[in-house]
Design an enzyme around this catalytic site. Structure first.
Site, PDB file in Angstrom:
ATOM      1  N   ASN A 104       0.809  -1.220   0.000  1.00 45.88           N
ATOM      2  CA  ASN A 104       0.000   0.000   0.000  1.00 45.88           C
ATOM      3  C   ASN A 104       0.845   1.273   0.000  1.00 45.88           C
ATOM      4  O   ASN A 104       0.315   2.351   0.238  1.00 45.88           O
ATOM      5  CB  ASN A 104      -0.937   0.020   1.206  1.00 45.88           C
TER       6      ASN A 104
ATOM      7  N   ILE B 270       1.108   6.791   0.255  1.00 47.40           N
ATOM      8  CA  ILE B 270       0.465   5.799   1.103  1.00 47.40           C
ATOM      9  C   ILE B 270      -1.003   5.696   0.710  1.00 47.40           C
ATOM     10  O   ILE B 270      -1.700   6.714   0.587  1.00 47.40           O
ATOM     11  CB  ILE B 270       0.574   6.182   2.599  1.00 47.40           C
ATOM     12  N   CYS B 271      -1.442   4.470   0.498  1.00 50.35           N
ATOM     13  CA  CYS B 271      -2.855   4.248   0.223  1.00 50.35           C
ATOM     14  C   CYS B 271      -3.528   3.828   1.521  1.00 50.35           C
ATOM     15  O   CYS B 271      -3.442   2.676   1.932  1.00 50.35           O
ATOM     16  CB  CYS B 271      -3.028   3.156  -0.846  1.00 50.35           C
ATOM     17  N   LEU B 272      -4.118   4.783   2.119  1.00 50.29           N
ATOM     18  CA  LEU B 272      -4.754   4.524   3.417  1.00 50.29           C
ATOM     19  C   LEU B 272      -6.043   5.326   3.451  1.00 50.29           C
ATOM     20  O   LEU B 272      -6.053   6.532   3.186  1.00 50.29           O
ATOM     21  CB  LEU B 272      -3.804   4.945   4.548  1.00 50.29           C
TER      22      LEU B 272
ATOM     23  N   LEU C 269      -0.615  -0.082  -4.082  1.00 54.66           N
ATOM     24  CA  LEU C 269       0.136   0.928  -4.809  1.00 54.66           C
ATOM     25  C   LEU C 269       1.453   0.327  -5.318  1.00 54.66           C
ATOM     26  O   LEU C 269       2.013   0.785  -6.311  1.00 54.66           O
ATOM     27  CB  LEU C 269       0.448   2.109  -3.891  1.00 54.66           C
TER      28      LEU C 269
END
Lengths: 157, 406
Positions: free
Chosen positions: A80, A88-90, A123
């Site tokens: 991620n 950051i994929c959050l 990601l």
């Protein structure tokens, strides 16, 4: 101004609880309260343990109504996290952001993300594919390698 | 109006055994009035009787209209304002008197009417000491010398106080009031001539002020109540100090009636602050009322609580008192955690409005500004991420299926 006051309050909070949470070290830029740097320890029992990862936090003016922009400065092999940009994929940094969150809680969420990767919204597609294909061992070795290469202090020095 | 009131006061004074008015403020005015009448012989009144009578009738019309207003207001406000009124000075206008009159017993009525028939001349010829007390209060106030006369006339005050108190308790219904007014009209009173205009205006001012303050205190704002309580405490301390010395006779006689006691002590308080007459009068007035409102004076289990009080002040002062207590002591009765002192979003301090603002069922509190900003944005509660207008949205979706998500 609301963001500034809020950040000042968070700064005081961080100074007060500096010793409380040793996993998170939040440092405010000396000249710009909207720029922060965080050092987070890799959680135990993950390939990231023993590593210290640097985050750069860019706080927008509308904070806390909009989330801060956080990215990894330290290279990390995580499904991620974008391997090159550190993005950051959050969800809490995107749609699930709540003004009640703080920079500290964001760092805590990122640590949790390191413990629990989400390969379904990657990601880092290579890392995600490893996990989705069930190659946990491959994922762990790759992640540990990059942790030692980029994030473990005694190796850096 | 002022003139008529003064006439009425004089009338009251003239017949000390049957005081017409139960007004508390009246009591404080007694001593000064005594001096007045002493200074001016009552015979001067006769000459101007007719002229004054005519003028008084004209004013009667005004008073009637005003009374109508008062009735409407009082009925709207409940009895709180009434208590406020009763605590007022004698110079206060007829609204208060009406209130008192509503409580009159038939016996009292008879007395009043008989007095009325007999005419005011008889009463006028009575010793000036008896007749004068009520009128000059205003002037005394304006002179700022009330305390000078206090000691010498305290005994008179005491007597008249008791009488007044009794009368106040039992006093008046509508017809009785009318008779009183008529009587006062028929009599040309020296009061209106001798009392300075400033006196009455001053008392009127104080009245309006007290009324407004009453309203504000009844608004049940906690802060305001607290303020009033502190003011009341301060005044109480002052009053107790005062009670030690010259006012002792007053206090003694007053013990029969709580309201009266409050009044006199407060007026004494007012003496201490030596300023303009109005400013002097105001603090005392406010203080007395405040004390009554704060629930200090007469609780239902008070031993010294006069039996006559319930009808007059219990009905209005009680709900107010209990309400304020309830508001202050049960701030968190709704099961919500106490509100944070600062908005968790913007860290600004939460004022009372913000503290009482709970926009979401999850109990997350924030200031109105942040709430507004969030509503402009995604409109979700920071605490639970549910949309703030979920209920409205669900209703809306049910009605026209605009927003299916709840």
């Amino acid at each position: 101004m609301a963001s500034r006051a809020r950040l000042f309050k968070e700064y005081k909070e961080v100074q007060r609880e500096k010793t409380a949470d040793s996993d998170i070290q939040l440092i405010c830029d000396e000249n710009n309260i909207y720029r922060w740097t965080a050092h987070i320890k890799g959680p135990a029992d993950t390939p990231y343990q023993e590593g210290v990862f640097q985050l750069s936090i860019n706080v927008p003016e509308q904070y806390p109504l909009v989330p801060p922009q956080v990215r990894f400065v330290t290279k990390i092999f995580h499904p991620n996290v974008h391997f090159k940009t550190g993005e950051i994929c959050l969800d809490i940094l995107k749609t699930a952001w709540s003004p009640a969150w703080t920079l500290q809680s964001v760092c805590r969420a990122i640590i949790a993300l390191m413990s629990h990767p989400e390969p379904d919204s990657p990601l880092n597609c290579d890392c995600g594919n490893l996990l989705r294909s069930g190659d946990h061992r491959g994922y762990r070795s790759m992640a540990r390698m990059y942790t030692r290469l980029a994030a473990v202090p005694n190796i850096l020095h | 109006m002022c003139q008529i009131d003064s006439q009425m006061e004089q009338q009251t004074v003239l017949n000390p055994e049957k005081p017409v008015r139960g007004d508390v403020g009246f009591i404080s005015s007694l001593p000064s009035k005594v001096e007045k009448s002493l200074a001016v012989p009552p015979t001067s009144e006769n000459g101007k009787k007719k002229r004054v009578q005519r003028a008084a009738k004209l004013k009667q019309c005004k008073m009637d209209a005003r009374r109508e207003q008062w009735l409407a207001q009082v009925s709207g406000k409940g009895r709180k304002s009434e208590s406020c009124d009763s605590s007022h000075s004698s110079s206060q206008d007829d609204g208060e008197e009406k209130e008192l009159l509503l409580q009159a017993s038939p016996r009292e009525l008879d007395i009043i009417t008989s007095v009325n028939k007999e005419g005011s001349e008889d009463s006028r010829h009575k010793p000036p000491v008896e007749s004068s007390p009520s009128k000059a209060m205003g002037q005394e106030w304006s002179d700022g010398q009330f305390h000078n006369h206090l000691g010498s006339f305290s005994q008179d005050i005491k007597h008249s106080l008791c009488q007044h108190h009794e009368h106040e308790a039992a006093c008046s219904n509508e017809p009785a009031k009318h008779s009183v007014e008529r009587r006062s009209e028929q009599k040309p009173s020296t009061i209106q001539r001798y009392d300075t205009q400033g006196t009455w205006s001053a008392s009127d001012t104080s009245f309006s002020q007290s009324n407004s303050s009453q309203m504000s205190s009844s608004s049940e704002d906690e802060n305001e109540v607290d303020d009033w309580e502190t003011v009341a405490d301060a005044l109480h301390v002052q009053a107790t100090v005062e009670d030690m010395k010259p006012t002792k006779p007053i206090d003694h006689c007053l013990s029969s009636d709580g309201t009266l006691h409050l009044k006199s002590s407060s007026s004494i308080d007012a003496d201490k602050c030596i300023l303009k007459p109005e400013s002097k009068y105001r603090p005392g007035n406010c203080g007395s009322r405040t004390r009554a409102d704060a629930g200090r004076a007469w609780r239902p289990d008070d031993l010294s609580r006069p039996e006559t009080l319930p009808r007059l002040s219990k009905q209005h002062s009680f709900p107010l008192q209990s309400g304020s207590l309830w508001a202050t002591s049960h701030g968190t009765i709704w099961g919500l955690p106490p509100p944070p002192s600062h908005c968790p979003i913007c860290t600004e301090e939460l004022d009372t409005t913000d503290s009482s603002f709970v926009p979401c069922s999850c109990g997350f509190r924030l200031c109105l500004f942040c709430h507004h900003r969030i509503l402009i944005g995604d409109g979700r509660c920071p605490g639970c991420r549910k949309s703030y207008n979920t209920e409205a949205a669900s209703k809306l979706s049910r009605a026209c299926s605009v927003r299916p998500r709840v």
